[in-house]
Write a protein that holds these residues in place. Structure first.
Motif, PDB file in Angstrom:
ATOM      1  N   LYS A  62       0.833  -1.205   0.000  1.00 59.21           N
ATOM      2  CA  LYS A  62       0.000   0.000   0.000  1.00 59.21           C
ATOM      3  C   LYS A  62       0.868   1.256   0.000  1.00 59.21           C
ATOM      4  N   GLU A  63       1.959   1.205   0.780  1.00 60.55           N
ATOM      5  CA  GLU A  63       2.878   2.338   0.798  1.00 60.55           C
ATOM      6  C   GLU A  63       3.590   2.486  -0.533  1.00 60.55           C
ATOM      7  N   SER A  66       1.184   4.079  -2.852  1.00 62.10           N
ATOM      8  CA  SER A  66       1.030   5.490  -2.501  1.00 62.10           C
ATOM      9  C   SER A  66       2.206   6.302  -3.033  1.00 62.10           C
ATOM     10  N   LYS A  69       1.810   6.671  -6.825  1.00 63.32           N
ATOM     11  CA  LYS A  69       0.818   7.679  -7.195  1.00 63.32           C
ATOM     12  C   LYS A  69       1.373   9.091  -7.010  1.00 63.32           C
ATOM     13  N   SER A  70       2.130   9.297  -5.944  1.00 63.05           N
ATOM     14  CA  SER A  70       2.698  10.612  -5.671  1.00 63.05           C
ATOM     15  C   SER A  70       3.757  10.993  -6.706  1.00 63.05           C
ATOM     16  N   GLU A 102      -3.483  -1.899 -10.718  1.00 60.77           N
ATOM     17  CA  GLU A 102      -3.446  -0.569 -10.121  1.00 60.77           C
ATOM     18  C   GLU A 102      -2.529   0.361 -10.906  1.00 60.77           C
TER      19      GLU A 102
END
Length: 228
Positions: A62-63, A66, A69-70, A102
């Motif tokens: 998940k990290e 994240s 995405k950033s 994803e």
């Protein structure tokens, strides 16, 4: 390194793990793999692809997503990847599929091409292409498969990127369909050498090859031209 004095000739390297940006005739996309514990800051003077490699998916996925995405929103990130599916990876295949999906969604949301690593999972990649129906280009990096597989992928609208090693028939099919890119990946070789090897194999001039690849660059990675 091979040198050419034609001022309009540039060598586009769409996938490298080490920058050669000091060479004035080389234009490149540096791959950044998002791992478990890594400084995710990017050099503002370079152009990147960022992705979660199927070998390096960890329990903090998940990290990782994240961070992807950033980073992916930054203007000097031109593509998502390398990401993909690899049946030789120790990471459970269903988790690889989740991360790949994803990543493909991020590619679509940001309208940035997807650079794909694939080992023994071609049917699954083609199946995802049919299911997701992406508008952004999908590019298989470092393609070494045979001509029959190349045709299947090209028929689905994918692009093929070739490095130092490849099969001649696959290269010919990609050149015929004008869906051809070049790269060095993690090899210690010059992109100009890869270009020359490809041109010699296709029995075309280096100028004709650079023209074809630059046409694809203008369509898929226009920022790679505008940056310089």
């Amino acid at each position: 390194m091979i040198r050419y004095h034609n001022p309009v000739m540039h060598f586009y390297n769409i996938h490298t793990h080490s920058s050669n940006a000091s060479e004035p005739d080389v234009r490149e996309i540096v791959n950044c793999i998002i791992e478990k514990q890594k400084d995710f800051s990017l050099d503002t003077h370079l152009l990147y692809s960022v992705g979660i490699h199927p070998w390096y998916i960890f329990d903090n996925v998940k990290e990782q997503l994240s961070a992807l995405k950033s980073l992916a929103t930054q203007s000097n990130v031109l593509a998502i990847g390398e990401t993909g599916l690899d049946k030789l990876s120790e990471v459970p295949f269903d988790i690889q599929q989740f991360v790949f999906t994803e990543s493909a969604i991020i590619s679509e949301e940001l309208r940035k091409p997807l650079i794909i690593h694939c080992v023994k999972a071609w049917a699954e990649i083609i199946g995802e292409k049919k299911r997701l129906k992406p508008n952004c280009p999908w590019i298989i990096h470092g393609f070494r498969g045979n001509g029959e597989l190349a045709k299947q992928l090209l028929d689905q609208g994918l692009y093929l990127s070739f490095g130092k090693q490849f099969q001649t028939e696959s290269l010919q099919k990609a050149e015929k369909d004008s869906r051809l890119f070049a790269e060095t990946d993690d090899k210690e070789t010059e992109i100009s050498t890869v270009y020359q090897h490809i041109a010699t194999t296709l029995a075309i001039s280096l100028e004709d090859l650079t023209t074809q690849i630059e046409k694809n660059i203008k369509e898929i990675f226009p920022s790679l031209i505008q940056k310089y």
